[in-house]
Design a protein around this motif. Structure first.
Motif, PDB file in Angstrom:
ATOM      1  N   LYS A 122      -2.610   7.317  10.106  1.00  0.00           N
ATOM      2  CA  LYS A 122      -2.383   6.180  11.013  1.00  0.00           C
ATOM      3  C   LYS A 122      -3.418   5.073  10.756  1.00  0.00           C
ATOM      4  CE  LYS A 122      -1.288   5.673  15.894  1.00  0.00           C
ATOM      5  NZ  LYS A 122      -1.490   6.276  17.208  1.00  0.00           N
ATOM      6  N   LEU A 123      -4.668   5.505  10.618  1.00  0.00           N
ATOM      7  CA  LEU A 123      -5.738   4.532  10.350  1.00  0.00           C
ATOM      8  C   LEU A 123      -5.502   3.820   9.012  1.00  0.00           C
ATOM      9  CD1 LEU A 123      -8.547   3.270  10.905  1.00  0.00           C
ATOM     10  CD2 LEU A 123      -9.568   5.294   9.835  1.00  0.00           C
ATOM     11  N   LEU A 124      -5.153   4.579   7.979  1.00  0.00           N
ATOM     12  CA  LEU A 124      -4.913   3.979   6.662  1.00  0.00           C
ATOM     13  C   LEU A 124      -3.789   2.954   6.746  1.00  0.00           C
ATOM     14  CD1 LEU A 124      -5.199   3.705   3.604  1.00  0.00           C
ATOM     15  CD2 LEU A 124      -3.789   5.755   3.340  1.00  0.00           C
ATOM     16  N   GLU A 125      -2.721   3.289   7.446  1.00  0.00           N
ATOM     17  CA  GLU A 125      -1.589   2.347   7.551  1.00  0.00           C
ATOM     18  C   GLU A 125      -2.018   1.048   8.230  1.00  0.00           C
ATOM     19  OE1 GLU A 125       2.117   5.551   7.474  1.00  0.00           O
ATOM     20  OE2 GLU A 125       1.268   4.954   9.406  1.00  0.00           O
ATOM     21  N   ARG A 126      -2.880   1.159   9.229  1.00  0.00           N
ATOM     22  CA  ARG A 126      -3.389  -0.057   9.894  1.00  0.00           C
ATOM     23  C   ARG A 126      -4.252  -0.876   8.936  1.00  0.00           C
ATOM     24  NH1 ARG A 126       0.086   0.896  12.547  1.00  0.00           N
ATOM     25  NH2 ARG A 126       0.250   1.405  14.750  1.00  0.00           N
ATOM     26  N   MET A 127      -5.046  -0.179   8.144  1.00  0.00           N
ATOM     27  CA  MET A 127      -5.926  -0.877   7.184  1.00  0.00           C
ATOM     28  C   MET A 127      -5.107  -1.577   6.104  1.00  0.00           C
ATOM     29  SD  MET A 127      -9.233  -0.501   8.000  1.00  0.00           S
ATOM     30  CE  MET A 127      -8.875  -0.735   9.699  1.00  0.00           C
ATOM     31  N   LEU A 128      -4.002  -0.969   5.698  1.00  0.00           N
ATOM     32  CA  LEU A 128      -3.128  -1.607   4.704  1.00  0.00           C
ATOM     33  C   LEU A 128      -2.515  -2.882   5.295  1.00  0.00           C
ATOM     34  CD1 LEU A 128      -1.251   1.439   3.077  1.00  0.00           C
ATOM     35  CD2 LEU A 128      -3.414   0.391   2.406  1.00  0.00           C
ATOM     36  N   GLU A 129      -2.108  -2.805   6.558  1.00  0.00           N
ATOM     37  CA  GLU A 129      -1.566  -3.995   7.236  1.00  0.00           C
ATOM     38  C   GLU A 129      -2.596  -5.110   7.259  1.00  0.00           C
ATOM     39  OE1 GLU A 129      -0.140  -3.370  11.274  1.00  0.00           O
ATOM     40  OE2 GLU A 129       0.878  -1.547  10.614  1.00  0.00           O
ATOM     41  N   LEU A 130      -3.829  -4.714   7.545  1.00  0.00           N
ATOM     42  CA  LEU A 130      -4.921  -5.692   7.629  1.00  0.00           C
ATOM     43  C   LEU A 130      -5.118  -6.392   6.276  1.00  0.00           C
ATOM     44  CD1 LEU A 130      -7.061  -6.613   9.674  1.00  0.00           C
ATOM     45  CD2 LEU A 130      -8.523  -4.762   8.869  1.00  0.00           C
ATOM     46  N   ALA A 131      -5.065  -5.613   5.209  1.00  0.00           N
ATOM     47  CA  ALA A 131      -5.238  -6.185   3.864  1.00  0.00           C
ATOM     48  C   ALA A 131      -4.100  -7.142   3.529  1.00  0.00           C
ATOM     49  CB  ALA A 131      -5.311  -5.062   2.829  1.00  0.00           C
ATOM     50  N   ILE A 132      -2.885  -6.732   3.858  1.00  0.00           N
ATOM     51  CA  ILE A 132      -1.716  -7.569   3.546  1.00  0.00           C
ATOM     52  C   ILE A 132      -1.794  -8.868   4.351  1.00  0.00           C
ATOM     53  CG2 ILE A 132       0.799  -7.719   3.808  1.00  0.00           C
ATOM     54  CD1 ILE A 132       0.777  -4.611   3.218  1.00  0.00           C
ATOM     55  N   LYS A 133      -2.095  -8.728   5.623  1.00  0.00           N
ATOM     56  CA  LYS A 133      -2.151  -9.892   6.507  1.00  0.00           C
ATOM     57  C   LYS A 133      -3.205 -10.904   6.036  1.00  0.00           C
ATOM     58  CE  LYS A 133      -2.684 -10.976  11.343  1.00  0.00           C
ATOM     59  NZ  LYS A 133      -3.400 -10.553  12.533  1.00  0.00           N
ATOM     60  N   ASN A 134      -4.296 -10.409   5.508  1.00  0.00           N
ATOM     61  CA  ASN A 134      -5.385 -11.290   5.084  1.00  0.00           C
ATOM     62  C   ASN A 134      -5.397 -11.545   3.574  1.00  0.00           C
ATOM     63  OD1 ASN A 134      -7.345 -11.830   7.523  1.00  0.00           O
ATOM     64  ND2 ASN A 134      -6.571  -9.746   7.744  1.00  0.00           N
ATOM     65  N   ASP A 135      -4.352 -11.065   2.878  1.00  0.00           N
ATOM     66  CA  ASP A 135      -4.228 -11.248   1.430  1.00  0.00           C
ATOM     67  C   ASP A 135      -5.505 -10.810   0.697  1.00  0.00           C
ATOM     68  OD1 ASP A 135      -2.993 -11.899  -0.932  1.00  0.00           O
ATOM     69  OD2 ASP A 135      -3.626 -13.996  -0.893  1.00  0.00           O
ATOM     70  N   LEU A 136      -5.948  -9.591   1.009  1.00  0.00           N
ATOM     71  CA  LEU A 136      -7.164  -9.053   0.393  1.00  0.00           C
ATOM     72  C   LEU A 136      -6.838  -7.784  -0.401  1.00  0.00           C
ATOM     73  CD1 LEU A 136      -9.615  -9.411   3.395  1.00  0.00           C
ATOM     74  CD2 LEU A 136      -9.895 -10.514   1.163  1.00  0.00           C
ATOM     75  N   PRO A 137      -7.587  -7.542  -1.483  1.00  0.00           N
ATOM     76  CA  PRO A 137      -7.416  -6.272  -2.202  1.00  0.00           C
ATOM     77  C   PRO A 137      -8.017  -5.111  -1.405  1.00  0.00           C
ATOM     78  CG  PRO A 137      -9.245  -7.501  -3.117  1.00  0.00           C
ATOM     79  CD  PRO A 137      -8.631  -8.383  -2.056  1.00  0.00           C
ATOM     80  N   LEU A 138      -7.707  -3.898  -1.838  1.00  0.00           N
ATOM     81  CA  LEU A 138      -8.185  -2.709  -1.122  1.00  0.00           C
ATOM     82  C   LEU A 138      -9.147  -1.893  -1.966  1.00  0.00           C
ATOM     83  CD1 LEU A 138      -4.756  -2.301   0.271  1.00  0.00           C
ATOM     84  CD2 LEU A 138      -6.662  -1.628   1.739  1.00  0.00           C
ATOM     85  N   ILE A 139     -10.105  -1.268  -1.294  1.00  0.00           N
ATOM     86  CA  ILE A 139     -11.007  -0.301  -1.934  1.00  0.00           C
ATOM     87  C   ILE A 139     -10.678   1.055  -1.320  1.00  0.00           C
ATOM     88  CG2 ILE A 139     -13.414   0.416  -2.229  1.00  0.00           C
ATOM     89  CD1 ILE A 139     -14.111  -2.646  -1.866  1.00  0.00           C
ATOM     90  N   PHE A 140     -10.079   1.922  -2.143  1.00  0.00           N
ATOM     91  CA  PHE A 140      -9.608   3.210  -1.629  1.00  0.00           C
ATOM     92  C   PHE A 140     -10.603   4.332  -1.877  1.00  0.00           C
ATOM     93  CE2 PHE A 140      -5.186   1.404  -2.285  1.00  0.00           C
ATOM     94  CZ  PHE A 140      -4.897   1.339  -0.937  1.00  0.00           C
ATOM     95  N   HIS A 141     -10.748   5.166  -0.851  1.00  0.00           N
ATOM     96  CA  HIS A 141     -11.481   6.434  -0.961  1.00  0.00           C
ATOM     97  C   HIS A 141     -10.438   7.527  -0.755  1.00  0.00           C
ATOM     98  CE1 HIS A 141     -14.767   9.385   0.104  1.00  0.00           C
ATOM     99  NE2 HIS A 141     -13.719   9.934   0.696  1.00  0.00           N
ATOM    100  N   VAL A 142     -10.143   8.294  -1.801  1.00  0.00           N
ATOM    101  CA  VAL A 142      -9.127   9.350  -1.690  1.00  0.00           C
ATOM    102  C   VAL A 142      -9.696  10.642  -2.253  1.00  0.00           C
ATOM    103  CG1 VAL A 142      -6.751  10.043  -2.202  1.00  0.00           C
ATOM    104  CG2 VAL A 142      -7.332   7.610  -2.083  1.00  0.00           C
ATOM    105  N   ARG A 143      -9.720  11.665  -1.419  1.00  0.00           N
ATOM    106  CA  ARG A 143     -10.274  12.938  -1.863  1.00  0.00           C
ATOM    107  C   ARG A 143      -9.357  14.068  -1.411  1.00  0.00           C
ATOM    108  NH1 ARG A 143     -16.372  14.896  -0.385  1.00  0.00           N
ATOM    109  NH2 ARG A 143     -16.699  16.243  -2.167  1.00  0.00           N
ATOM    110  N   ASP A 144      -8.886  14.843  -2.370  1.00  0.00           N
ATOM    111  CA  ASP A 144      -7.994  15.983  -2.100  1.00  0.00           C
ATOM    112  C   ASP A 144      -6.779  15.575  -1.275  1.00  0.00           C
ATOM    113  OD1 ASP A 144      -9.936  17.428  -3.401  1.00  0.00           O
ATOM    114  OD2 ASP A 144     -10.842  18.249  -1.577  1.00  0.00           O
ATOM    115  N   ALA A 145      -6.300  14.360  -1.457  1.00  0.00           N
ATOM    116  CA  ALA A 145      -5.233  13.869  -0.574  1.00  0.00           C
ATOM    117  C   ALA A 145      -4.233  12.955  -1.284  1.00  0.00           C
ATOM    118  CB  ALA A 145      -5.879  13.119   0.606  1.00  0.00           C
ATOM    119  N   PHE A 146      -4.178  13.013  -2.621  1.00  0.00           N
ATOM    120  CA  PHE A 146      -3.315  12.059  -3.330  1.00  0.00           C
ATOM    121  C   PHE A 146      -1.825  12.263  -3.024  1.00  0.00           C
ATOM    122  CE2 PHE A 146      -7.028  11.075  -6.004  1.00  0.00           C
ATOM    123  CZ  PHE A 146      -6.902   9.693  -6.063  1.00  0.00           C
ATOM    124  N   ASP A 147      -1.409  13.498  -2.723  1.00  0.00           N
ATOM    125  CA  ASP A 147       0.023  13.729  -2.464  1.00  0.00           C
ATOM    126  C   ASP A 147       0.505  12.930  -1.247  1.00  0.00           C
ATOM    127  OD1 ASP A 147       0.087  15.335  -4.636  1.00  0.00           O
ATOM    128  OD2 ASP A 147       0.132  17.244  -3.533  1.00  0.00           O
TER     129      ASP A 147
END
Ligand SMILES: [Zn+2]
Length: 286
Positions: free
Chosen positions: A150-175
């Motif tokens: 849920k948090l990630l989806e909100r952060m993606l919205e924030l990036a899209i809304k502000n036309d900013l790139p993302l810095i992802f931290h993904v660990r044991d969760a790529f699926d």
């Protein structure tokens, strides 16, 4: 010129913790001015200091505001997904913000606060470089999985809304991660501190994402991304590279990571610097 695209140099508390637990040959307490001086002496001319919670992101902003060579990012780390501090993000980017923080993310071309003139920069580009670090981390178990998504989806919205790139931290969760970024149509991002397998590296490259290479690559057996998709990062104060492994990390050590890549790719240090710097400037517009 070299760029450290991922460090936490604004974060005194984390530095203090690491300084008291790791090798500290300089016998130095947290001193950001000295850290920046050593970075500049080693050719690291730009840095992005990364937010990991709402409060920490505002500290990153304040640090970037006071230091011309530093940009900042706004992010709530997946480990924070169930903390009360993530509440604001879970209400969504359109939610009312706390007093005094209004409009901080409305216009990203504007400097975050108003002291550019004091630095002699009359008309600087915005210093907010990205949304991050955000993502999914199931390393400690999948207990907070729903909250993290849920948090990630909100952060993606924030990036899209502000036309900013993302810095992802993904660990044991790529699926779980790939369908979420595909759904959101994310095009501009870096997978920071990449430490997964060939298959997920290939998927990241197929998405046209950049790959953050840090000290981990110098001592762990990891797949090597092509230089054209590589960003240099330290994750300082963590993950110091060989030959200073176990030390308190700092942006100056970007040079060691670049030297490691000289050997890996059989290119000159100048070529490594030029290509990775161009990559960082393109993604973050810094
Ligand atoms: Zn980090």
């Amino acid at each position: 010129m070299l760029i450290d695209t991922h460090c936490h140099i604004h974060d005194r508390e984390t530095y203090d913790f690491v300084i008291s637990h790791q090798h500290n040959p300089l016998k130095e307490n947290y001193d950001p001015e000295k850290i920046l001086k050593r970075a500049h002496e080693n050719g690291i001319e730009k840095m992005i200091t990364i937010g990991t919670s709402h409060k920490d992101s505002l500290a990153a902003r304040a640090f970037a505001e006071a230091h011309p060579s530093v940009s900042w990012s706004y992010g709530i780390h997946p480990d924070e997904a169930t903390s009360p501090g993530a509440g604001g993000a879970l209400r969504g980017p359109a939610a009312p913000r706390a007093e005094g923080e209004r409009g901080w993310m409305g216009d990203t071309t504007r400097p975050p606060l108003g002291t550019r003139k004091a630095e002699g920069l009359q008309d600087p580009p915005g210093k907010l470089a990205a949304i991050g670090e955000v993502g999914l981390d199931y390393h400690q178990g999948e207990g907070a999985r729903a909250a993290q998504i849920k948090l990630l989806e909100r952060m993606l919205e924030l990036a899209i809304k502000n036309d900013l790139p993302l810095i992802f931290h993904v660990r044991d969760a790529f699926d779980d991660f790939w369908p979420i970024v595909d759904n959101a149509g994310i095009k501009r991002a870096v997978v920071h501190s990449f430490s997964d397998n060939e298959e997920n590296l290939k998927r990241a490259l197929d998405h046209d994402f950049y790959i953050g290479v840090n000290g981990l690559a110098t001592f762990a057996d990891l797949p090597t991304p092509p230089l054209e998709r590589t960003l240099l990062e330290t994750d300082a104060p963590f993950l110091a590279p060989v030959p200073v492994r176990g030390h308190v990390n700092e942006p100056a050590y970007i040079k060691n990571i670049a030297e490691f890549l000289v050997e890996k790719h059989g290119r000159t240090l100048e070529e490594i610097a030029e290509i990775t710097t161009k990559n960082a400037e393109k993604l973050f517009k810094i």
